[in-house]
Write an enzyme that holds these catalytic residues in place. Structure first.
Site, PDB file in Angstrom:
ATOM      1  N   THR A  17      21.053  46.500 -33.996  1.00 17.76           N
ATOM      2  CA  THR A  17      21.697  46.793 -32.719  1.00 17.76           C
ATOM      3  C   THR A  17      21.830  48.284 -32.450  1.00 17.76           C
ATOM      4  O   THR A  17      22.280  48.688 -31.374  1.00 17.76           O
ATOM      5  CB  THR A  17      23.090  46.132 -32.635  1.00 17.76           C
ATOM      6  N   GLY A  18      21.417  49.122 -33.399  1.00 13.17           N
ATOM      7  CA  GLY A  18      21.333  50.555 -33.143  1.00 13.17           C
ATOM      8  C   GLY A  18      20.039  50.858 -32.405  1.00 13.17           C
ATOM      9  O   GLY A  18      19.061  50.112 -32.483  1.00 13.17           O
ATOM     10  N   THR A  20      17.701  53.119 -32.845  1.00 12.94           N
ATOM     11  CA  THR A  20      16.519  53.351 -33.687  1.00 12.94           C
ATOM     12  C   THR A  20      16.006  52.054 -34.290  1.00 12.94           C
ATOM     13  O   THR A  20      14.801  51.771 -34.273  1.00 12.94           O
ATOM     14  CB  THR A  20      16.835  54.354 -34.799  1.00 12.94           C
ATOM     15  N   LYS A  43      28.283  41.278 -35.203  1.00 12.58           N
ATOM     16  CA  LYS A  43      27.482  40.935 -34.015  1.00 12.58           C
ATOM     17  C   LYS A  43      26.749  39.600 -34.193  1.00 12.58           C
ATOM     18  O   LYS A  43      25.905  39.249 -33.376  1.00 12.58           O
ATOM     19  CB  LYS A  43      26.446  42.046 -33.752  1.00 12.58           C
ATOM     20  N   ILE A  96      14.591  53.136 -44.554  1.00 11.47           N
ATOM     21  CA  ILE A  96      14.088  54.282 -43.815  1.00 11.47           C
ATOM     22  C   ILE A  96      15.104  55.430 -43.803  1.00 11.47           C
ATOM     23  O   ILE A  96      14.740  56.597 -43.667  1.00 11.47           O
ATOM     24  CB  ILE A  96      13.753  53.879 -42.367  1.00 11.47           C
ATOM     25  N   THR A  97      16.362  55.113 -43.962  1.00 10.10           N
ATOM     26  CA  THR A  97      17.462  56.073 -43.822  1.00 10.10           C
ATOM     27  C   THR A  97      17.253  57.342 -44.642  1.00 10.10           C
ATOM     28  O   THR A  97      16.943  57.288 -45.830  1.00 10.10           O
ATOM     29  CB  THR A  97      18.785  55.418 -44.237  1.00 10.10           C
ATOM     30  N   GLU A  98      17.468  58.483 -43.997  1.00  5.79           N
ATOM     31  CA  GLU A  98      17.424  59.785 -44.665  1.00  5.79           C
ATOM     32  C   GLU A  98      18.847  60.240 -44.963  1.00  5.79           C
ATOM     33  O   GLU A  98      19.779  59.917 -44.235  1.00  5.79           O
ATOM     34  CB  GLU A  98      16.738  60.801 -43.757  1.00  5.79           C
ATOM     35  N   GLU A 209       4.119  66.121 -53.852  1.00  3.67           N
ATOM     36  CA  GLU A 209       4.676  67.414 -53.457  1.00  3.67           C
ATOM     37  C   GLU A 209       5.480  67.972 -54.619  1.00  3.67           C
ATOM     38  O   GLU A 209       5.692  67.296 -55.626  1.00  3.67           O
ATOM     39  CB  GLU A 209       5.544  67.275 -52.201  1.00  3.67           C
ATOM     40  N   HIS A 247      11.994  67.622 -48.201  1.00  4.53           N
ATOM     41  CA  HIS A 247      12.604  66.491 -48.889  1.00  4.53           C
ATOM     42  C   HIS A 247      13.618  66.941 -49.930  1.00  4.53           C
ATOM     43  O   HIS A 247      13.501  67.990 -50.530  1.00  4.53           O
ATOM     44  CB  HIS A 247      11.521  65.658 -49.587  1.00  4.53           C
TER      45      HIS A 247
END
Length: 288
Positions: A17-18, A20, A43, A96-98, A209, A247
């Protein structure tokens, strides 16, 4: 054969429901992914843009038969969201959250010990098996089905490698962005081993990296065990020691985790090293 996700994967969005979460759930559905609902506590019983919403992951599993989830919740709630999905028996979880606190991820790793769930991320673009299933934030149109597996700590470099391959008419089996945090669910080595066992994957692009030792560990295994050509690129060659670059895990400390050390490990393992990001696909094709 695909890696981890395919056309039969049924996906829910935690945090649907956000703005993104809803945006990317709709994009995945339009791509052809079986997006079967979402979870937002409080919800449950509602519907948003055709997606049924549930209060808990366990309820979503019972009602939809979902076996994968993608997480778009704020960093302070991400660890709980991951553990809820694991507890409900979800097989593949993409976070996915950063900005998830490192100590939260340490607790998650300990909680997941011995569990069947495969966690991808956090701080990652997700996973896609082209033409079958897209879980995450990657643009679907740049991918096409084919014989090359891609694994990367960097989301944007994942897209770059994929687009280079696609522009050359070379498709991909599965592309996985494992995330750039110091504590994550799936490593380069985990994915390399899966690609090595996958009969449809005939070549691999491995993108790393600075920071940590995951790339060196993967290179050591590749040297001894991998039966397929691997091309690689290491980002951050010009980064100054002690400064975090992008990162959370991309930091050189105590002389460890340098680009030079990782490139040396790649070369010693017979991995073709691209000098610049623009040469990743070319480097692999020359080896194939």
């Amino acid at each position: 054969m695909s890696i981890l996700v395919d056309k039969d994967t049924r996906v829910i969005t935690q945090g649907i429901t956000g703005a993104t979460g809803l945006f990317h759930a709709k994009a995945a559905r339009e791509y052809g992914t079986q997006m079967v609902g979402g979870v937002t506590p409080g919800k449950g019983g509602t519907e948003i843009e055709g997606f049924p919403v549930f209060d808990t992951v366990r309820e979503a599993v019972k009602k939809t038969g979902c076996n994968a989830s993608v997480i778009f919740v704020p960093p302070s709630f991400a660890a709980d969201a991951i553990m809820e999905a694991v507890e409900a028996g979800i097989e593949v979880v993409c976070c996915i959250t950063e900005g998830v606190p490192v100590l939260d991820m340490v607790k998650v790793k300990e909680y997941m010990r011995g569990k069947k769930t495969r966690l991808i991320g956090p701080n990652c673009p997700g996973i896609i098996t082209p033409g079958e299933c897209k879980i995450g934030i990657m643009p679907g149109y740049i991918h096409k089905p084919g014989p090359v597996g891609v694994v990367s700590r960097s989301g944007t470099l994942t897209y770059e490698a994929v687009w280079q391959l696609t522009c050359m008419g070379i498709g991909q089996t599965t592309c996985i962005g494992i995330g750039g945090d110091p504590v994550n669910g799936t490593s380069h080595l985990d994915v390399i081993q899966m690609f090595n066992d996958d009969p449809e994957t005939r070549g691999i692009i491995l993108i790393g990296e600075i920071g940590g030792s995951a790339e060196e560990e993967a290179a050591e295994w590749i040297k001894k065990n991998c039966k397929k050509p691997v091309a690689g690129f290491i980002a951050g060659a010009t980064a100054p020691p002690g400064r975090r670059m992008g990162h959370a895990g991309a930091i050189i400390s105590g002389g460890a985790g340098t680009a030079a050390a990782k490139i040396a490990a790649f070369k010693a393992a017979g991995i073709g090293v691209a000098a610049t990001p623009s040469e990743m696909a070319d480097t692999l094709l020359k080896m194939m």
